[in-house]
Design a protein around this motif. Structure first.
Motif: not given
Length: 272
Positions: A139-144, A147-159, A203-206, A227-229
């Protein structure tokens, strides 16, 4: 009896090391950020290099020499050493021009490639208090900044018409003779901006952008980003559709729109 060979590191081990490398790099790079007496030199290719670029890469290499002495290393400032399937790829300060002007949008990029395929990536932006990382299958992750850690995912925009994109710089596209293509792309999407360097990929990965496209890139510019993307659910290729890191271009998308964007970008080629 002969001693047993040490076990090969796992991707989990390699990712943990990459994060420690980023800790060391952050400490070195931040010491000289926005310093009034920062030393800046010009390299033979007429690009700038600061004392912090050099010191940061040295700090990373020292740790790799101690912890992964059998691995090859490719760095922007000190070149290539070793010739093995496992290779660490480093850009000590991606965004040197921002760094030398006191603009906090710069990053240390650390990747591990195996047989040329990026398997681990860390993008650390200490001046913003942010970091992103991934390893294949983890998976892909970030720290804010808090200091919080969270998983990230690309958007669902389809147009395409609802997409937000980053094209890096007009100069890059003009140098490739693709300003008409960029104009057409900008008119086709909801929003376009030239953010630059590693941050728009993150930002794309988020899920905040749907495309980032760039030319005149080296392996150390993109190896940590790919690998992050991908682990965030996106696609990362070169402009020609290949997944080579040495193709000189990058096309990162949320995956859903990759083929649509690629079609738009290559319409001009087909028209010639």
């Amino acid at each position: 009896m002969p001693s047993a060979a040490a076990p090969s590191p796992t991707l989990t081990d390699d990712l943990a090391l990459a994060l420690r490398l980023a800790d060391a790099a952050d400490a070195v790079a931040m010491q000289r950020f926005d310093a009034a007496d920062l030393r800046v030199d010009t390299k033979p290719d007429r690009t700038h290099v600061t004392e912090a670029d050099l010191a940061t890469e040295r700090a990373i290499r020292e740790i790799l020499d101690a912890e992964r002495p059998g691995d090859a290393v490719l760095g922007e400032e000190y070149g290539s050493s070793g010739d093995t399937a496992r290779r660490w790829v480093i850009d000590p300060i991606d965004g040197t021009h921002n760094y030398m002007r006191g603009i906090p949008i710069w990053a240390t990029l650390i990747a591990l490639t195996v047989d040329g395929v990026p398997q681990v990536g860390v993008v650390s932006q200490p001046a913003l208090g942010r970091r992103w990382w991934a390893a294949t299958g983890h998976g892909a992750w970030t720290t804010t900044a808090t200091g919080d850690t969270r998983g990230i995912h690309v958007s669902g925009i389809d147009e395409v018409g609802a997409a937000s994109i980053s094209f890096q710089s007009i100069e890059q596209w003009d140098g490739m003779g693709l300003l008409p293509t960029l104009e057409k792309l900008a008119r086709a999407v909801w929003r376009d901006r030239g953010y630059g360097d590693a941050l728009p990929y993150m930002w794309l990965a988020e899920g905040r952008l749907e495309l980032v496209a760039e030319f005149d890139v080296k392996e150390y510019d993109i190896a940590a980003i790919a690998p992050i993307v991908r682990e965030a659910g996106g696609r990362f290729t070169a402009f020609d559709g290949s997944e080579r890191l040495d193709a000189g271009s990058s096309l990162a998308t949320n995956g859903i729109l990759h083929d649509a964007f690629s079609g738009l970008l290559h319409d001009e080629d087909r028209a010639r």
